[in-house]
Design a protein around this motif. Structure first.
Motif, PDB file in Angstrom:
ATOM      1  N   PHE A  45       0.813  -1.208   0.000  1.00  0.00           N
ATOM      2  CA  PHE A  45       0.000   0.000   0.000  1.00  0.00           C
ATOM      3  C   PHE A  45       0.855   1.270   0.000  1.00  0.00           C
ATOM      4  O   PHE A  45       0.383   2.327  -0.418  1.00  0.00           O
ATOM      5  N   ASP A  46       2.106   1.166   0.462  1.00  0.00           N
ATOM      6  CA  ASP A  46       2.937   2.371   0.461  1.00  0.00           C
ATOM      7  C   ASP A  46       3.336   2.769  -0.960  1.00  0.00           C
ATOM      8  O   ASP A  46       3.408   3.951  -1.288  1.00  0.00           O
ATOM      9  N   SER A  47       3.556   1.780  -1.814  1.00  0.00           N
ATOM     10  CA  SER A  47       3.923   2.088  -3.192  1.00  0.00           C
ATOM     11  C   SER A  47       2.707   2.219  -4.111  1.00  0.00           C
ATOM     12  O   SER A  47       2.754   2.920  -5.126  1.00  0.00           O
ATOM     13  N   GLN A  48       1.608   1.546  -3.731  1.00  0.00           N
ATOM     14  CA  GLN A  48       0.379   1.624  -4.521  1.00  0.00           C
ATOM     15  C   GLN A  48      -0.803   1.862  -3.589  1.00  0.00           C
ATOM     16  O   GLN A  48      -1.482   0.916  -3.186  1.00  0.00           O
TER      17      GLN A  48
END
Length: 307
Positions: A45-48
């Motif tokens: 979730f941090d990258s997407q």
């Protein structure tokens, strides 16, 4: 209403609880929550970050999943309620522990599934969980007999809500998961229904009045969820759980299994209580019919507007 104490009731019904615990353990299937989650779909979730378009669920299906999961999240409150009502001794205590352990799988599996598939907004879901668990669930001090009657109806209602949510999702993996959870809920309902039936044999007059209380005052345990009334309305409009389902698939079959309207030799107070239940069923049936008619009219107007 009764001439015996709660401890008298629990002691009288303890052999029935023990027999039904053994029955439950013989039927309950071991299953692993992780096996119902498509982990290969997972992304960080941090990258997407989550975006609405990532979910394959409709808005109403997302809502139903959220309500079902947040309801399951309140397990600590439910454990407190039944442990306080039944105690932690003998077969009652063993059942409390077993039921709690089985229920604990439900939130684990549903949350993992929704996060991996990005079915719902994880931030909204977590904020809802924090709110729901801080509010908790409080029955208002139900007696053991009231607890038995309430959970008989509630477990069946929960089973149906879970099962229908899975079907409505139009996702075979979601349906498989919710069917598995619903199977747990069905076995739990049977345990409680059998104990309620035994209570009717032990004290038919008192039990009939308790069942009246729980039928007329029934509320799902998720009522503390933020904006629950609006969410429940949308879930009902979608046909996932509405008054028709509540009347036809929860209240009526449980009362039929208990032979509630066939009991003989009731005193005046119990007879009146049973009449109140019959009148209430007629009212719910009438409201359910009107609800369905309004839904059909809305759908017809929508179809005409698109024509």
């Amino acid at each position: 209403m009764t001439s015996y104490s709660d401890s008298d009731l629990l002691r009288e019904l303890e052999p029935v609880a023990a027999a039904n615990l053994d029955r439950h353990l013989g039927l309950a299937a071991e299953w692993m929550p992780h096996e119902y989650v498509p982990w290969s779909q997972g992304r960080d979730f941090d990258s997407q970050p989550w975006e609405p378009g990532q979910s394959t669920l409709s808005d109403v299906a997302q809502l139903a999943f959220e309500v079902n999961l947040l309801t399951e999240d309140n397990l600590p409150s439910y454990h407190r309620e039944i442990a306080g009502g039944f105690g932690l001794d003998s077969a009652w205590g063993t059942w409390v522990g077993r039921w709690t352990a089985e229920e604990g799988r439900h939130a684990i599996a549903m949350r993992d599934f929704l996060l991996v598939t990005r079915g719902v907004d994880p931030v909204t879901l977590e904020r809802g969980r924090m709110h729901q668990m801080q509010v908790g669930y409080h029955s208002g001090g139900k007696t053991p007999l009231h607890i038995l009657a309430y959970v008989t109806f509630q477990e069946l209602a929960t089973r149906i809500a879970h099962r229908n949510t899975g079907r409505y999702a139009e996702d075979p993996l979601a349906e498989k998961l919710m069917a598995r959870i619903a199977a747990d809920e069905n076995l739990h309902m049977i345990f409680y229904r059998n104990l309620t039936a035994a209570a009717l044999e032990f004290d038919p007059n008192g039990a009939v009045q308790v069942i009246r209380d729980e039928v007329l005052g029934f509320e799902m345990p998720g009522t503390g969820i933020l904006d629950f009334a609006e969410k429940a309305r949308r879930i009902a409009e979608a046909g996932i759980y509405d008054l028709r389902i509540h009347h036809d698939e929860v209240l009526t079959p449980v009362l039929r299994q208990l032979r509630f309207f066939q009991l003989e030799g009731l005193d005046a107070a119990a007879s009146q209580a049973r009449d109140e239940v019959a009148s209430f069923l007629e009212t719910v049936d009438a409201f359910a019919t009107r609800q369905a008619e309004k839904r059909a009219a809305r759908e017809a107007r929508g179809a005409a507007a698109q024509a």
